[in-house]
Design an enzyme around this catalytic site. Sequence first.
Site, mmCIF file in Angstrom:
data_model
loop_
_atom_site.group_PDB
_atom_site.id
_atom_site.type_symbol
_atom_site.label_atom_id
_atom_site.label_comp_id
_atom_site.label_asym_id
_atom_site.label_seq_id
_atom_site.Cartn_x
_atom_site.Cartn_y
_atom_site.Cartn_z
ATOM 1 N N SER A 1 0.841 -1.210 0.000
ATOM 2 C CA SER A 1 0.000 0.000 0.000
ATOM 3 C C SER A 1 0.874 1.257 0.000
ATOM 4 O O SER A 1 2.011 1.237 0.468
ATOM 5 C CB SER A 1 -0.890 0.033 1.242
ATOM 6 O OG SER A 1 -1.582 -1.186 1.390
HETATM 7 N N1 SAH Z 1 -0.719 -3.666 3.546
HETATM 8 C C1 SAH Z 1 -0.253 -4.689 2.649
HETATM 9 C C2 SAH Z 1 -1.070 -4.576 1.388
HETATM 10 C C3 SAH Z 1 -1.298 -5.843 0.712
HETATM 11 S S1 SAH Z 1 -2.465 -5.758 -0.625
HETATM 12 C C4 SAH Z 1 1.221 -4.496 2.430
HETATM 13 O O1 SAH Z 1 1.764 -3.543 3.016
HETATM 14 O O2 SAH Z 1 1.882 -5.276 1.731
HETATM 15 C C5 SAH Z 1 -3.837 -6.637 0.047
HETATM 16 C C6 SAH Z 1 -3.618 -8.080 0.371
HETATM 17 O O3 SAH Z 1 -4.876 -8.620 0.771
HETATM 18 C C7 SAH Z 1 -3.139 -8.957 -0.773
HETATM 19 O O4 SAH Z 1 -1.898 -9.522 -0.428
HETATM 20 C C8 SAH Z 1 -4.233 -10.022 -0.925
HETATM 21 O O5 SAH Z 1 -3.737 -11.308 -1.238
HETATM 22 C C9 SAH Z 1 -4.872 -9.991 0.457
HETATM 23 N N2 SAH Z 1 -6.243 -10.518 0.548
HETATM 24 C C10 SAH Z 1 -7.289 -10.366 -0.314
HETATM 25 N N3 SAH Z 1 -8.383 -11.004 0.142
HETATM 26 C C11 SAH Z 1 -8.041 -11.576 1.329
HETATM 27 C C12 SAH Z 1 -8.728 -12.382 2.288
HETATM 28 N N4 SAH Z 1 -10.012 -12.748 2.115
HETATM 29 N N5 SAH Z 1 -8.063 -12.794 3.384
HETATM 30 C C13 SAH Z 1 -6.750 -12.462 3.580
HETATM 31 N N6 SAH Z 1 -6.037 -11.707 2.712
HETATM 32 C C14 SAH Z 1 -6.667 -11.250 1.605
#
Ligand code: SAH
Length: 226
Positions: free
Chosen positions: A65
């Site tokens: 993010s």
């Molecule tokens: N704050 C994180 C952002 C990751 S993007 C960072 O700093 O890296 C959002 C993430 O949510 C992705 O990795 C995706 O795989 C995950 N995601 C999507 N749906 C999900 C769910 N139902 N349960 C757990 N993770 C999920």
Amino acid sequence: MSNSGFTFRRVRDEMIENLLEMGIKDFRVLDAMSQIPRHIFLDEALWSRAYENRSLTIGYKQTISQPFIVARMTELLISHTQDRGKIFENILEIGSGCGYQSAVLSYFTNQLYAIERIKPLVIKSRKNIEFLKIKNVIFKHGDGHIDWPEDIIFDGVLGAAAPRAFPQDLLKPLKDGGKVVFPVGDDKSQTLKVVIKNKDEMKEQSYDEVSFVPMLAGTSIDGKDL
Ligand code: SAH
């Protein structure tokens, strides 16, 4: 690494100044983010852009993010108190990706439980957090709709993937007065929501327009099913 260490310190300070200019006012958040190297969460090819205010690829069609969004969500999670240090006992993070937001949250809670649906990202985030010698984060491979640790009542929940509608079930593992910070919406329009649990009622407030990946059902072993 000795020269680049200095370089990263300087660009990290610039990132903090930018966050201030963009309206992040909570010094507790700025202080935590000034201590966490963001580049180590990324592939080396992206290190030169690691402190820009942008989301960047972490593989498996997912992104880290933007620093502003990480700061904003953390600020909203802790805004009801002026306390310093570990404000919370237990926080739940859903969609922990590479673990950068997890590192920031680890400054504010005794224990962080982080759930991520793509297994290689769980492994990556564990490595990143170990590298930083942060000890109070437990990463779990699972679906954040349902796979919360049993028997823990959380002070707060923070999500980094957007469900179409607010998942009411997330109030179940939350204590009274606890807060959920989540993006809600579809690929055209999403809003950052804060929901506060008050007995069986909830109070909902809307904040910034945001753009997150969708919150998907189920888990993925290799990230190839997207
Ligand atoms: N704050 C994180 C952002 C990751 S993007 C960072 O700093 O890296 C959002 C993430 O949510 C992705 O990795 C995706 O795989 C995950 N995601 C999507 N749906 C999900 C769910 N139902 N349960 C757990 N993770 C999920």
